[in-house]
Design an enzyme around this catalytic site. Structure first.
Site, PDB file in Angstrom:
ATOM      1  N   LYS A 117     -11.779 -22.477 -18.017  1.00 60.87           N
ATOM      2  CA  LYS A 117     -11.642 -21.672 -16.789  1.00 60.87           C
ATOM      3  C   LYS A 117     -10.222 -21.773 -16.240  1.00 60.87           C
ATOM      4  O   LYS A 117      -9.627 -20.779 -15.857  1.00 60.87           O
ATOM      5  CB  LYS A 117     -12.621 -22.161 -15.708  1.00 60.87           C
ATOM      6  N   ARG A 124      -7.961 -36.081 -16.587  1.00 62.44           N
ATOM      7  CA  ARG A 124      -7.756 -34.989 -15.640  1.00 62.44           C
ATOM      8  C   ARG A 124      -6.392 -35.042 -14.981  1.00 62.44           C
ATOM      9  O   ARG A 124      -5.757 -36.096 -14.925  1.00 62.44           O
ATOM     10  CB  ARG A 124      -8.820 -35.078 -14.533  1.00 62.44           C
ATOM     11  N   ASP A 179     -11.996 -22.813 -10.318  1.00 62.67           N
ATOM     12  CA  ASP A 179     -13.293 -23.466 -10.538  1.00 62.67           C
ATOM     13  C   ASP A 179     -14.409 -22.947  -9.626  1.00 62.67           C
ATOM     14  O   ASP A 179     -15.546 -22.879 -10.051  1.00 62.67           O
ATOM     15  CB  ASP A 179     -13.137 -24.978 -10.342  1.00 62.67           C
ATOM     16  N   LYS A 221     -18.119 -30.474  -6.222  1.00 62.84           N
ATOM     17  CA  LYS A 221     -19.411 -30.019  -6.728  1.00 62.84           C
ATOM     18  C   LYS A 221     -20.530 -30.238  -5.702  1.00 62.84           C
ATOM     19  O   LYS A 221     -21.455 -29.441  -5.608  1.00 62.84           O
ATOM     20  CB  LYS A 221     -19.757 -30.748  -8.021  1.00 62.84           C
ATOM     21  N   HIS A 263     -19.816 -21.190  -9.367  1.00 59.73           N
ATOM     22  CA  HIS A 263     -18.946 -21.991 -10.229  1.00 59.73           C
ATOM     23  C   HIS A 263     -18.047 -21.026 -11.002  1.00 59.73           C
ATOM     24  O   HIS A 263     -18.205 -20.840 -12.201  1.00 59.73           O
ATOM     25  CB  HIS A 263     -19.832 -22.812 -11.176  1.00 59.73           C
ATOM     26  N   TYR A 270     -15.430 -41.304  -9.963  1.00 63.64           N
ATOM     27  CA  TYR A 270     -15.026 -40.122 -10.732  1.00 63.64           C
ATOM     28  C   TYR A 270     -15.052 -38.857  -9.859  1.00 63.64           C
ATOM     29  O   TYR A 270     -15.999 -38.649  -9.084  1.00 63.64           O
ATOM     30  CB  TYR A 270     -15.935 -39.930 -11.958  1.00 63.64           C
ATOM     31  N   SER A 310     -18.485 -26.165 -17.636  1.00 65.01           N
ATOM     32  CA  SER A 310     -17.364 -27.100 -17.531  1.00 65.01           C
ATOM     33  C   SER A 310     -16.598 -27.214 -18.849  1.00 65.01           C
ATOM     34  O   SER A 310     -17.201 -27.232 -19.920  1.00 65.01           O
ATOM     35  CB  SER A 310     -17.888 -28.487 -17.163  1.00 65.01           C
ATOM     36  N   ALA A 311     -15.279 -27.301 -18.727  1.00 67.92           N
ATOM     37  CA  ALA A 311     -14.399 -27.513 -19.868  1.00 67.92           C
ATOM     38  C   ALA A 311     -14.496 -26.418 -20.933  1.00 67.92           C
ATOM     39  O   ALA A 311     -14.411 -26.669 -22.118  1.00 67.92           O
ATOM     40  CB  ALA A 311     -14.642 -28.892 -20.490  1.00 67.92           C
ATOM     41  N   CYS A 312     -14.697 -25.171 -20.503  1.00 72.58           N
ATOM     42  CA  CYS A 312     -14.662 -24.022 -21.421  1.00 72.58           C
ATOM     43  C   CYS A 312     -13.422 -23.176 -21.178  1.00 72.58           C
ATOM     44  O   CYS A 312     -13.363 -22.019 -21.583  1.00 72.58           O
ATOM     45  CB  CYS A 312     -15.901 -23.151 -21.239  1.00 72.58           C
ATOM     46  N   GLY A 340     -15.872 -35.596  -9.899  1.00 75.16           N
ATOM     47  CA  GLY A 340     -17.057 -34.765  -9.667  1.00 75.16           C
ATOM     48  C   GLY A 340     -18.169 -35.497  -8.939  1.00 75.16           C
ATOM     49  O   GLY A 340     -19.034 -34.881  -8.316  1.00 75.16           O
ATOM     50  N   ARG A 355     -18.946 -36.704 -14.783  1.00 74.16           N
ATOM     51  CA  ARG A 355     -20.097 -36.534 -13.901  1.00 74.16           C
ATOM     52  C   ARG A 355     -21.328 -37.121 -14.583  1.00 74.16           C
ATOM     53  O   ARG A 355     -21.514 -36.988 -15.788  1.00 74.16           O
ATOM     54  CB  ARG A 355     -20.334 -35.054 -13.607  1.00 74.16           C
TER      55      ARG A 355
END
Ligand code: OXD
Ligand code: MN
Length: 584
Positions: free
Chosen positions: A250, A364, A273, A204, A224, A195, A246-248, A197, A67
């Protein structure tokens, strides 16, 4: 007479000037036509048909892999309505500037019309969107990520109740890339990126940026958040929504294989998400997952970290920017086995270790949610699932303990507003820098975040049975720099404590930041963790919090007078509680 949908599509076509116009029906045959089109384009290759049936690898342009927040704009009439944390452009100026880039952008191409439903087909919480795009990759991805085609047309009929989104790849030049949102008009334009996102406008752009505006207008919540159900012995399922940047992790949390399964604790996935939530007749906030698929980060995903998704990914999946083995199977860092000889990297080149990562760090997979063995039997329930707990979290090497519970709703909103995390590769920019990310919505709130905090505070007064609010941090490190908590399936131990707190049980100690588990509060049997590590994990350090109070004060200061008094009040109360500890 043209329906509102047809009128808008004709307008979009008059601007972008495609050679052909195709209304998508969402059928399998159409999906296969899109795949064939992608393969013809050369950026997509077919993976091993035996071991990965109906799976493709798509390689995006190397400058189009995440993004682009600096090119994402909220175009409200008044700049202050976008707020200090959003990029803003005047709506007229945006129409002019981005309109010039969209003008004729689809010459020689096909404009696909993608009607889609966000949420279960027959849910009153669901909404219809329509994306027009010149990218078959976007069409194929939208079919995985939403209920798309005929079902959406049928739900929409001749109504004008849909969110339109115009997307064109343009020339993929980052200098001519814009993702613009018109919150008053409820319209999205995106040009110059393929892409996810930026280009899957249901995700999003609609489900968060535009929907957050609608949610505030109509007293619901667009967040989110993942949605999971924690089953406890006896079969009762308690639902929780969790917001992490993001990218933690979820997706991994939402699809977790519980380390306490033998004790009867099991995790069911409703969403990984996004959550749309409305107050139900029973007084609970009810959540649906507006999506139908998972668009997850591949690197770091393997049989140890997320066996459920690894099982799901073996068919009908579009991979983006992963590496490929000589057997034409996908590979990425953290998949769980060594890179085989002859690996091709995400750019399509022969790889060796001198070339850096073989898969892009933001590579992804796009996979139908129904393929996950952990998918909740309630994931398409029209009424959604009742939420008992909200969990906020981030990637913090220090400061935040493993878990704590807020004192009440107002304090919980403040805990969410204080959220911060060390940045990852999901967005372009520096990796590893701490940034404040309230409710993990910083890049996704379609209006002034001060008003967003106000909306949260107002919702707390309207929900008869509001969720309890917690904060977790799986990423705390010890003095040696190593993670203190094993994470992944072991995180269920924290969810179990949260469940117990929801039910009025669970041993806790009061601290200035909220309730932290008492030493004996967490179920730790079967887990090797030292007493020192546990102490450090649960420690609330006044020095660290002092720094965080200063940093957050600066952040909240950006909102000036518009910041709700309650947030300022909670900030002062937290500072005072620490003063009391230090001087005691
Ligand atoms: C996502 C993100 O792709 O948050 O979900 O970046
Ligand atoms: Mn996300």
């Amino acid at each position: 007479m043209a329906t509102p949908l047809e009128s808008w599509v004709n307008e979009a076509a008059a601007l972008a000037k495609p050679d052909r116009l195709v209304y998508c029906d969402g059928s399998e045959a159409e999906y296969q036509r899109m795949v064939a089109e992608m393969l013809r384009g050369g950026e997509t290759v077919q993976l091993n048909k035996k071991t990965y049936p109906n799976c493709q690898l798509h390689r995006s342009s190397p400058n189009d892999v995440a993004r682009t927040e600096h090119l994402t704009f909220i175009c409200s009439r008044d700049k202050d309505d976008a707020g200090p944390t959003n990029n803003w452009m005047d709506p007229g100026a945006a129409k002019h500037k981005v309109g010039a880039l969209l003008d004729g952008a689809m010459r020689g191409r096909t404009m696909y019309v993608v009607p889609y439903i966000l949420g279960p087909v027959d849910s009153p919480i669901s909404k219809v969107g329509v994306e027009v795009t010149d990218s078959p990759y976007v069409v194929a991805s939208m079919r995985i990520m939403s209920r798309m085609g005929k079902v959406a047309m049928e739900r929409l009929g001749a109504s004008s109740d849909f969110v339109p989104g115009l997307h064109s790849l343009g020339d993929l030049d980052p200098m001519r890339r814009y993702i613009v949102h018109f919150p008053e008009e409820k319209l999205i334009w995106s040009v110059g990126s393929g892409y996810g996102g930026n280009a899957l406008l249901g995700k999003k752009c609609f489900a968060l940026r535009i929907a957050s505006v609608m949610a505030r207008e109509q007293s619901w919540m667009a967040e989110h958040m993942l949605i999971l159900g924690l089953e406890s012995p006896g079969g009762k399922v308690t639902y929780m929504g969790a917001a992490f940047p993001s990218a933690c992790g979820k997706t991994n949390l939402a699809m977790m294989v519980s380390a306490l399964e033998s004790q009867g604790y099991r995790v069911w996935t409703v969403g990984d998400d996004l959550a749309w939530m409305k107050i139900g007749d029973d007084g609970y906030l009810h959540a649906i997952n507006p999506e139908a698929g998972f668009f997850g980060v591949a690197p770091g995903t393997g049989m140890k970290t997320n066996p459920n998704v690894m099982g799901a990914l073996r068919k009908n999946t579009v991979f983006t920017n992963v590496a490929m083995t000589p057997e034409r199977e996908p590979w990425w860092e953290g998949i769980g086995f060594e890179p085989p000889a002859g690996l091709i990297n995400w750019k399509g080149e022969k790889w060796d270790s001198s070339k850096g990562a073989a898969a892009h760090p933001n590579a992804r997979y796009t996979v139908p949610a129904a393929q996950s063995p952990s998918i909740s039997p309630k994931w398409e329930a029209p009424e959604g699932v009742p939420i008992s707990a909200f969990i906020f979290g981030g990637r913090r090497a220090r400061v935040a303990p493993l878990v704590y519970e807020s004192f009440d709703w107002q304090h919980g909103v403040f805990v969410g507003a204080m959220m911060a995390s060390e940045t990852t590769a999901a967005a372009t920019g520096d990796v590893g820098v701490t940034r404040r990310d309230p409710m993990a919505m910083l890049p996704f709130c379609g209006y002034n975040m001060a008003d967003y905090f106000g909306h949260w505070l107002a919702m707390g007064k309207k929900i008869p049975k509001p969720p309890k609010i917690f904060h977790v941090n799986w990423f705390r490190r010890g003095a040696d720099g190593k993670f203190l908590w094993p994470g992944f399936g072991e995180n269920v131990r924290v969810l179990k404590w949260i469940l117990e707190r929801v039910e009025g049980r669970g041993a806790a100690q009061e601290t200035p930041i909220g309730y932290v588990p008492a030493k004996n509060g967490l179920t730790l049997d079967g887990l090797k963790i030292s007493d020192e590590a546990l102490t450090e994990l649960l420690r609330v350090s006044p020095e660290d919090w002092e720094l965080d109070l200063g940093d957050s004060k600066q952040f909240f200061g950006k909102f000036g007078e518009r910041l709700p008094g309650e947030i300022r009040e909670e900030h002062e109360k937290l500072a005072r509680r620490f003063q009391r500890v230090v001087t005691a």
